[in-house]
Design an enzyme around this catalytic site. Structure first.
Site, short mmCIF file in Angstrom:
data_model
loop_
_atom_site.label_atom_id
_atom_site.label_comp_id
_atom_site.label_asym_id
_atom_site.label_seq_id
_atom_site.Cartn_x
_atom_site.Cartn_y
_atom_site.Cartn_z
N GLY A 72 43.33 37.47 49.50
CA GLY A 72 44.21 38.06 50.50
C GLY A 72 45.62 38.27 49.98
O GLY A 72 46.27 39.28 50.27
N THR A 73 46.10 37.33 49.20
CA THR A 73 47.45 37.42 48.67
C THR A 73 47.61 38.66 47.79
O THR A 73 48.57 39.43 47.95
CB THR A 73 47.80 36.15 47.86
OG1 THR A 73 47.65 35.03 48.73
CG2 THR A 73 49.21 36.20 47.32
N ASN A 153 47.74 33.75 61.63
CA ASN A 153 47.05 32.58 61.10
C ASN A 153 47.48 31.27 61.74
O ASN A 153 46.73 30.32 61.76
CB ASN A 153 47.23 32.51 59.58
CG ASN A 153 48.66 32.64 59.16
OD1 ASN A 153 49.30 33.66 59.41
ND2 ASN A 153 49.18 31.63 58.50
N GLN A 181 42.60 36.75 58.75
CA GLN A 181 42.11 35.78 59.75
C GLN A 181 41.17 36.41 60.77
O GLN A 181 40.29 35.74 61.30
CB GLN A 181 43.30 35.13 60.47
CG GLN A 181 44.15 34.22 59.60
CD GLN A 181 43.48 32.90 59.27
OE1 GLN A 181 42.57 32.44 59.95
NE2 GLN A 181 43.94 32.26 58.21
N SER A 201 40.01 38.58 52.92
CA SER A 201 39.82 37.48 51.98
C SER A 201 38.46 36.83 52.22
O SER A 201 38.01 36.71 53.36
CB SER A 201 40.94 36.45 52.18
OG SER A 201 40.72 35.34 51.35
N HIS A 203 37.37 33.65 51.37
CA HIS A 203 37.20 32.22 51.63
C HIS A 203 37.49 31.79 53.06
O HIS A 203 37.30 30.63 53.41
CB HIS A 203 38.00 31.39 50.62
CG HIS A 203 39.48 31.38 50.82
ND1 HIS A 203 40.12 30.33 51.41
CD2 HIS A 203 40.44 32.28 50.50
CE1 HIS A 203 41.42 30.59 51.43
NE2 HIS A 203 41.64 31.76 50.89
N THR A 239 37.92 43.14 34.89
CA THR A 239 36.48 43.09 35.11
C THR A 239 36.18 42.54 36.50
O THR A 239 36.72 41.51 36.89
CB THR A 239 35.81 42.19 34.03
OG1 THR A 239 36.06 42.79 32.76
CG2 THR A 239 34.32 42.06 34.26
N CYS A 326 58.28 18.68 58.32
CA CYS A 326 59.57 18.97 57.71
C CYS A 326 59.40 18.94 56.21
O CYS A 326 59.91 18.10 55.51
CB CYS A 326 60.65 18.02 58.18
SG CYS A 326 60.29 16.30 57.90
C1 LIG Z 1 46.85 35.84 57.32
C2 LIG Z 1 46.63 35.49 55.89
N1 LIG Z 1 46.96 36.36 54.93
C3 LIG Z 1 46.77 36.08 53.63
C4 LIG Z 1 46.24 34.89 53.22
C5 LIG Z 1 46.07 34.63 51.75
O1 LIG Z 1 44.74 34.80 51.36
P1 LIG Z 1 44.21 34.18 49.99
O2 LIG Z 1 44.22 32.70 50.17
O3 LIG Z 1 42.82 34.73 49.83
O4 LIG Z 1 45.12 34.63 48.90
C6 LIG Z 1 45.88 33.94 54.18
C7 LIG Z 1 45.33 32.62 53.79
O5 LIG Z 1 46.02 31.65 53.63
C8 LIG Z 1 46.08 34.24 55.55
O6 LIG Z 1 45.78 33.36 56.51
#
Ligand SMILES: Cc1ncc(COP(=O)(O)O)c(C=O)c1O
Lengths: 386, 134
Positions: A72-73, A153, A181, A201, A203, A239, A326
């Site tokens: 996702g990142t 999230n 999400q 994503s 996972h 790849t 915190c």
């Molecule tokens: C809303 C959202 N975007 C992006 C991510 C990032 O995804 P990934 O862990 O596959 O890089 C997450 C997960 O933490 C997420 O909850």
């Protein structure tokens, strides 16, 4: 520790055993490179393309609109940098997002700001919804992209994709959404919702970590992050992670059974109901009902601190997360809770429980019982609780 | 950002957390309180010190805060009890951290307020603020 109960499925999920089974042949037997012309390459390629189709269909996209990424990142980075940088060169140097994005979006925006792109961060209401009128007003002729998270999230707020898509199309700006999400939990139709780019994503849906997808609407130009062998239509070199893609596809297939969503919704509302009834001075963050992600429960407990609750639950084998620890130097709760403007006495005692299709009622009952004791115990030693 | 075993032990089973009621004071005993922190920042501590003949014979803290804050509160009370006022004034944040086998760097400042609350209480005692005599 006898029991272990996992209520942190918003962070990551258990790989479904069927996903693992689907992946295994691609390590030692079908290990070909999908770009290779021989039979090894062909067999891997066939499987990857089959799964590309499965994922495309699940969001009503075309297979060639699916780019596989490392998660996702990366998808968020590719979408936002890819568009913002490409469009800046065409004189459009403004993008719009919200104050409650995942860091994978927010921190990309921060980087872009340093590179001379201006960013508007939309406010949200106390339940986490953006104001569609404000969105429309903030779009100018300099705006290239609007990026708005589908389901948040932390607090599970589901934004109205269809209305946002319509506004963006009308105003001729591109629309990206982080659907990490919401994917498989909330229906997504990129055509009906007029979505141009969408991040997924693996996972979070019982697939493997390190797998992601960026949907990019046909004919859309995007500046790649990774340059190399020209894979994924030249949009993402490297790849292909065949085993990961197979696992991701399998996870999507398994999630097509929507009774899971009903079950999670029922359990979610059962748990919220129990807590609200049995623990005084609590507050549900985010909306109720169908506008809330089916697996998200986010609650604040007055007079106590989130990390203390989390670690007591952990001591009983119950895994949750908190947006109020915190852990940052500035001692402030998460940017999402800040954006909601919760009262001080609530904001620091915030816990997120995220369930999965594997979660049982018995597990939630156990968690509710322990939570009750823990809150009572912590309030007893709190100078704020009178 | 892992906590030491000592922190976990004190957090899960803290000593002397809660309040000391003035009704329970014996003849010649005094009770003084001190409060530090700010609920807006997520940390607030109120310490109760029971004094007889210049000696701390009882000490409890009410703590709103994270695991580190609770563990620091627990250790502070344990170290304070039995000390004279002069000895207790010598207690430092470093001493508390040492007793807990260390704290994660980010927790060093915000959580370690119990010793400040103790000093505040002893200051109050000398100034005659928030003191109850029996
Ligand atoms: C809303 C959202 N975007 C992006 C991510 C990032 O995804 P990934 O862990 O596959 O890089 C997450 C997960 O933490 C997420 O909850």
């Amino acid at each position: 520790m006898e029991k272990r109960i996992y209520l942190d499925n918003g962070a990551t999920t258990q790989v479904d055993p069927a996903v693992l089974d689907a992946m295994l042949p691609f390590f030692c037997k079908k290990y070909g490179n999908v770009s290779s012309l021989h039979s090894f390459g062909k067999e891997a390629r066939h499987s990857v393309e089959k799964n590309r189709k499965v994922i495309a269909e699940s969001i009503n996209a075309e297979p060639e609109e699916i780019i596989f990424t490392s998660g996702g990142t990366e998808s968020d980075n590719l979408a936002i940098k890819g568009i913002a940088v490409y469009m800046r060169d065409k004189g459009k140097n403004h993008i719009i997002t919200t104050k409650i994005e995942h860091p994978a979006v927010l921190n990309v925006c921060k980087v872009l700001e340093r590179k001379g792109i201006s960013v508007t961060y939309l406010d949200v209401d106390p339940e986490g919804f953006i104001d569609l009128k404000e969105l429309e007003q903030k779009i100018t002729e300099k705006t290239s992209l609007v990026s708005i998270i589908h389901a948040n999230n932390e607090i599970g707020t589901i934004q109205d994709m269809k209305k946002i898509g319509e506004i963006c199309r009308k105003k001729k700006v591109l629309f990206h959404t982080d659907a990490v999400q919401s994917f498989t939990k909330v229906p997504i139709d990129v055509k009906k919702m007029k979505i141009d780019l969408l991040s997924l994503s693996g996972h979070k849906i019982h697939g493997p970590k390190g797998t992601g997808v960026l949907y990019v609407k046909k004919d859309l130009s995007i500046e790649p992050l990774l340059h190399g062998g020209g894979q994924e239509n030249g949009k993402r070199a490297g790849t292909e992670n065949a085993s990961g893609i197979i696992g991701f596809g399998k996870a999507v297939e398994l999630a097509s059974d929507k009774t899971h969503v009903k079950k999670m919704t029922r359990l979610r509302d059962y748990f919220i109901g129990r807590i609200e009834k049995e623990i005084p001075d609590t507050k549900l963050n985010g909306p109720e009902g169908s506008k809330r992600l089916c697996n998200n429960i986010n609650m604040s407990f007055k007079y106590v601190e989130g990390e203390s609750i989390l670690l007591h639950l952990d001591n009983y084998g119950i895994a949750v997360s908190t947006g109020s620890a915190c852990s940052q130097l500035n001692l402030r709760p998460s940017h999402v809770l800040e954006a909601l403007d919760l009262p001080d006495e609530f904001v620091h005692g915030t816990i997120r429980f995220t369930i999965s299709r594997f979660t049982t009622k018995a597990e939630l009952d156990y968690a509710a019982e322990k939570l009750k004791d823990i809150i009572k115990k912590l309030r007893k030693i709190s100078p704020l609780a009178k | 950002m892992e906590y030491s075993e000592k922190v976990k032990k004190h957090f899960l089973n803290p000593s002397n957390l809660g309040k000391i009621e003035a009704e329970g004071l014996g003849q010649g005993e005094e009770l003084v309180t001190g409060e530090v922190g700010n609920p807006a920042c997520g940390d607030l501590m109120k310490i109760y010190v029971r004094i007889k003949n210049n000696k701390i014979i009882g000490c409890k803290v009410e703590t709103f805060g994270c695991a580190a804050a609770i563990a620091c509160s627990s250790v502070t009370t344990e170290l304070a009890i039995g000390k004279t006022i002069e000895e207790a004034k010598e207690l430092t944040r470093e001493r508390i951290v040492q007793e807990l086998d260390g704290l994660p760097p980010l927790k060093l400042h915000c959580s370690n307020l119990a010793v400040d609350a103790l000093k505040k209480a002893l200051e109050n005692y000398e100034k005659g603020i928030n003191v109850i005599k029996k």
